[in-house]
Scaffold this motif. Structure first.
Motif, mmCIF file in Angstrom:
data_model
loop_
_atom_site.group_PDB
_atom_site.id
_atom_site.type_symbol
_atom_site.label_atom_id
_atom_site.label_comp_id
_atom_site.label_asym_id
_atom_site.label_seq_id
_atom_site.Cartn_x
_atom_site.Cartn_y
_atom_site.Cartn_z
ATOM 1 N N ALA A 140 3.122 4.267 -13.052
ATOM 2 C CA ALA A 140 2.826 3.713 -12.959
ATOM 3 C C ALA A 140 2.942 1.864 -12.779
ATOM 4 O O ALA A 140 3.694 0.867 -12.148
ATOM 5 C CB ALA A 140 1.028 3.003 -12.491
ATOM 6 N N CYS A 169 6.964 1.697 -11.811
ATOM 7 C CA CYS A 169 6.644 1.777 -9.680
ATOM 8 C C CYS A 169 6.460 -0.200 -8.986
ATOM 9 O O CYS A 169 7.295 -0.168 -8.926
ATOM 10 C CB CYS A 169 6.169 2.260 -9.035
ATOM 11 S SG CYS A 169 6.341 4.458 -9.671
ATOM 12 N N THR A 170 5.192 -0.473 -10.068
ATOM 13 C CA THR A 170 4.781 -2.212 -9.769
ATOM 14 C C THR A 170 6.133 -2.903 -10.641
ATOM 15 O O THR A 170 6.049 -4.231 -9.613
ATOM 16 C CB THR A 170 4.018 -2.230 -11.097
ATOM 17 O OG1 THR A 170 2.681 -1.229 -9.969
ATOM 18 C CG2 THR A 170 3.160 -3.672 -10.780
ATOM 19 N N THR A 171 7.119 -2.811 -11.220
ATOM 20 C CA THR A 171 7.963 -3.277 -11.521
ATOM 21 C C THR A 171 8.784 -3.845 -11.001
ATOM 22 O O THR A 171 9.361 -4.264 -10.441
ATOM 23 C CB THR A 171 8.634 -2.793 -12.974
ATOM 24 O OG1 THR A 171 7.657 -2.724 -13.745
ATOM 25 C CG2 THR A 171 9.432 -4.332 -13.473
ATOM 26 N N VAL A 206 9.090 -2.639 -7.360
ATOM 27 C CA VAL A 206 8.639 -3.578 -5.705
ATOM 28 C C VAL A 206 9.387 -4.609 -5.599
ATOM 29 O O VAL A 206 9.525 -4.306 -4.358
ATOM 30 C CB VAL A 206 6.934 -3.955 -5.821
ATOM 31 C CG1 VAL A 206 5.939 -3.927 -4.335
ATOM 32 C CG2 VAL A 206 5.560 -2.493 -6.079
ATOM 33 N N ARG A 209 8.193 -1.354 -1.717
ATOM 34 C CA ARG A 209 6.720 0.032 -1.773
ATOM 35 C C ARG A 209 6.905 1.237 -0.902
ATOM 36 O O ARG A 209 6.333 2.291 -2.051
ATOM 37 C CB ARG A 209 5.468 -1.349 -1.960
ATOM 38 C CG ARG A 209 3.967 0.212 -2.530
ATOM 39 C CD ARG A 209 2.559 -0.698 -2.530
ATOM 40 N NE ARG A 209 3.292 -2.112 -3.029
ATOM 41 C CZ ARG A 209 2.482 -2.387 -4.083
ATOM 42 N NH1 ARG A 209 2.034 -0.857 -5.185
ATOM 43 N NH2 ARG A 209 2.209 -3.340 -5.040
ATOM 44 N N ILE A 217 -1.518 -0.312 -8.678
ATOM 45 C CA ILE A 217 -0.607 -0.760 -8.465
ATOM 46 C C ILE A 217 0.948 -0.390 -8.440
ATOM 47 O O ILE A 217 1.640 0.024 -9.207
ATOM 48 C CB ILE A 217 -1.159 -1.456 -10.053
ATOM 49 C CG1 ILE A 217 -1.314 -0.690 -11.074
ATOM 50 C CG2 ILE A 217 -2.147 -2.872 -9.907
ATOM 51 C CD1 ILE A 217 -1.643 -0.917 -12.829
ATOM 52 N N GLY A 218 0.572 1.437 -8.944
ATOM 53 C CA GLY A 218 1.674 2.288 -8.998
ATOM 54 C C GLY A 218 2.387 2.352 -7.118
ATOM 55 O O GLY A 218 2.722 2.186 -6.462
#
Length: 620
Positions: A479, A482-484, A486, A491, A514-515
């Protein structure tokens, strides 16, 4: 003509962002679409005229917007990026810029018919390219790292120096034309330029210091940077016009090379602001042109000058300045062709046109037409040709979108091998040599390092990759990855595996928030996927045709078959995700994870039938 300033601001914003969307949707150069939108609502239809509508606020709005755009671009100028390219970059921004000034000035005098004074002023200004036009083109073309880095550094570094060079030429004219010859104005120019550079450095160091020491809370960091950029620009510009561009460039470069932890957050914020500002400013500038200016563009002198700048001045200045460097002929050819002019050229030329007319240079009346002709021609020519030329010269990355898989494992390796078989660029990234053993043995490209490290962007080029799959055994880490990413990947193109079954832990809600998007529809875990691969399950590729539809495939598939993704004829990948299934059409390739034992059962059944027939034959 619409009188409401608020409505005009709204219209400019809507047109700018709509132009960006149209350019993205139909894969066109955004600058071209924005320019056409401005011309349509401005001189052609007469809906708005920002210069008259905004009055005295027009120039300050444009100037501050240019300052922010230039600062955002310079935030990307980390010296680590040009390792091995220092010599050609330095040559291009110094010798190349000087040659472009001299050759452009000669062309402006002998071809465009300008006086020597006006020619040298405008020749200095025309060396600029700038982040407003270069950065969108680089995102569109997906160049390889070397030519992309050269064009980016040249565009951002030369941008303020072009304005300063024009200002320097203007000060020389004033010095030579003055009845009482006074060297003080020239000394003032050099002193103001040095002051602007020092001020930008001080503002950059101050900003980095207060952020590193924790003197500014997170929620105030972006506003503080915003205000300090405007202050740096305004103070320098108050002392001498156009030196503010140098100040904000130096400030951005200083911050970029301090390597502070919050630089990425600032860069993302400024990038979002810059997209909005670039869109609005281009529409405003082109909408402010008059029909008279547009008609002057078709003057044969202006057309000849534009052709001279495109096909002789730019290529010649690049070839001469890069003699003795390690740039290949292909790289020289591409860099020598790509030089679109943008906002700085348009805004600064209008300033010099007015001051030169006040000094009695009547030929300066065509400067706005000349500048717009060069800006529009270069944007169209280079915008539509950069991708094609880069491919022809083998300086572009493969157009098929690639996949980065974060986390080495049995499943990751087999998935990567399947993607390779489909001719998709793939990379497995992990910080452990142990987890990368299978990938290395299978010949799958890999990167050993922490994907979340700030150093990664300087050692790993992520340009070829449009998709990222976080596939480690830790769903919290997946997660976070993936958030970092974006801002860089988006996304919709970020995916992660689910370690635990749905509803087993409260972390499930956090992952959705958030992921990335959860793979796959059956919500299988990391553990299950790796067990299936290790026990012998295989990745199967099924072609969907007119005779064999996806509906037929679904009916015949085994209950243990896991749908992974579909490869479209265009090369795009659409993954099966939790709660969402791609639309499968004729020509698609569906990739699934299936049990090998199903095939063994079929083979055994066939062998049994053959044995029975053989025995019956013997009895007869």
């Amino acid at each position: 003509m619409i009188d409401s300033i608020l409505f005009n601001l709204m219209l400019v914003g809507v047109l700018g962002i709509a132009s960006q969307w149209v350019a993205w949707r139909f894969k066109m150069p955004a600058i071209v679409v924005m320019s056409l939108a401005g011309l349509l609502v401005g001189p052609i239809l007469g809906v708005i005229d920002p210069k008259d509508d905004f009055g005295e606020m027009f120039k300050p709005i444009v100037s501050l917007a240019v300052a922010i755009i230039l600062f955002e671009g310079s935030l990307n100028l980390d010296f680590r990026e040009v390792r091995g390219l220092g010599k050609p970059v330095f040559r291009i921004v110094t010798i190349g810029a000087f040659l472009a000034w001299i050759l452009g000035s000669l062309g402006a005098h002998f071809v465009a018919g300008l006086s020597w004074a006006v020619a040298f002023v405008i020749g200095g200004l025309f060396i600029v390219t700038g982040p407003t036009v270069i950065l969108p083109l680089l995102r569109q073309a997906k160049l390889k790292p070397r030519p992309a880095a050269i064009l980016k550094w040249e565009g951002i570094v030369v941008d303020p120096f072009g304005a300063l060079l024009a200002l320097f030429a203007f000060e020389i004219i004033n010095f030579l034309m003055s009845e009482d010859v006074n060297a003080m104005s020239l000394l003032l120019f050099f002193a103001a330029s040095i002051f602007a550079g020092v001020l930008g450095w001080l503002f950059g160091r101050f900003t980095g210091f207060i952020f590193e020491k924790g003197h500014v809370p997170e929620f105030l960091k972006s506003p503080v940077v915003f205000v300090l950029v405007l202050a740096s620009f305004a103070i320098s510009d108050q002392i001498m016009h156009e030196t503010g561009l140098l100040a904000v460039t130096v400030m951005g470069m200083t911050l970029a090379n301090m390597h502070i932890s919050s630089i990425d957050d600032m860069r993302h914020f400024k990038e979002n602001i810059s997209v909005l500002l670039i869109s609005a400013i281009f529409v405003m500038l082109t909408a402010s042109l008059s029909l008279e200016v547009l008609f002057k563009i078709f003057n044969w002198n202006i057309i000849a000058f534009v052709l001279l700048m495109l096909f002789i001045v730019r290529p010649l200045s690049i070839w001469l300045s890069t003699i003795g460097t390690d740039l290949s002929n292909k790289e020289k050819l591409l860099v020598g062709w790509i030089a679109p002019r943008g906002i700085v050229a348009l805004t600064v030329s209008s300033y010099f046109a007015s001051v030169l007319l006040e000094k009695g240079f009547e030929d300066a009346s065509i400067l706005t037409s000349l500048t717009f002709a060069l800006v529009f021609s270069t944007v169209v020519a280079h915008g539509f040709s950069i991708k094609w030329l880069a491919k022809k010269l083998d300086l572009a990355i493969d157009e098929r979108p690639g996949v980065v898989i974060v986390g080495g494992s049995s499943f990751s390796t087999e998935l990567a091998k399947t993607l390779q078989e489909l001719k998709i660029t793939v990379l497995i990234a992990d910080s452990s040599w142990q987890r990368l053993i299978q990938a290395r043995k299978a010949g799958v490209p890999f990167y050993k390092g922490e994907i979340l490290s700030e150093q990664t962007e300087y050692y790993l080029d992520l340009t070829p990759y449009e998709y990222m799959i976080a596939a480690t055994e830790l769903d919290s880490y997946n997660a976070l990855v993936c958030t970092t990413f974006v801002p860089e990947i988006g996304r919709n193109n970020l995916f992660q595996l689910s370690l635990r079954s749905q509803g087993e832990v409260d972390l499930e809600d956090m992952v959705h928030t958030i992921g990335g998007r959860i793979l796959f529809q059956e919500n299988v875990t990391w553990e299950e996927l790796n067990k299936r691969v290790e026990r012998g399950d295989v990745f199967r590729k099924t072609n969907i045709t007119e005779k064999y539809s996806f509906e037929s495939y679904i009916k015949e598939r085994d209950e243990h078959t896991l749908l992974l993704f579909a490869l479209k004829p265009s090369g795009r990948i659409e993954f099966f995700t939790e709660g969402a299934s791609p639309k499968i059409e004729q020509g698609d390739v569906v990739v699934s994870l299936s049990q090998r034992c199903k095939e063994l059962k079929k083979i055994n059944k066939k062998l049994a039938v053959q044995r029975e027939k053989s025995e019956e034959g013997k009895e007869k």
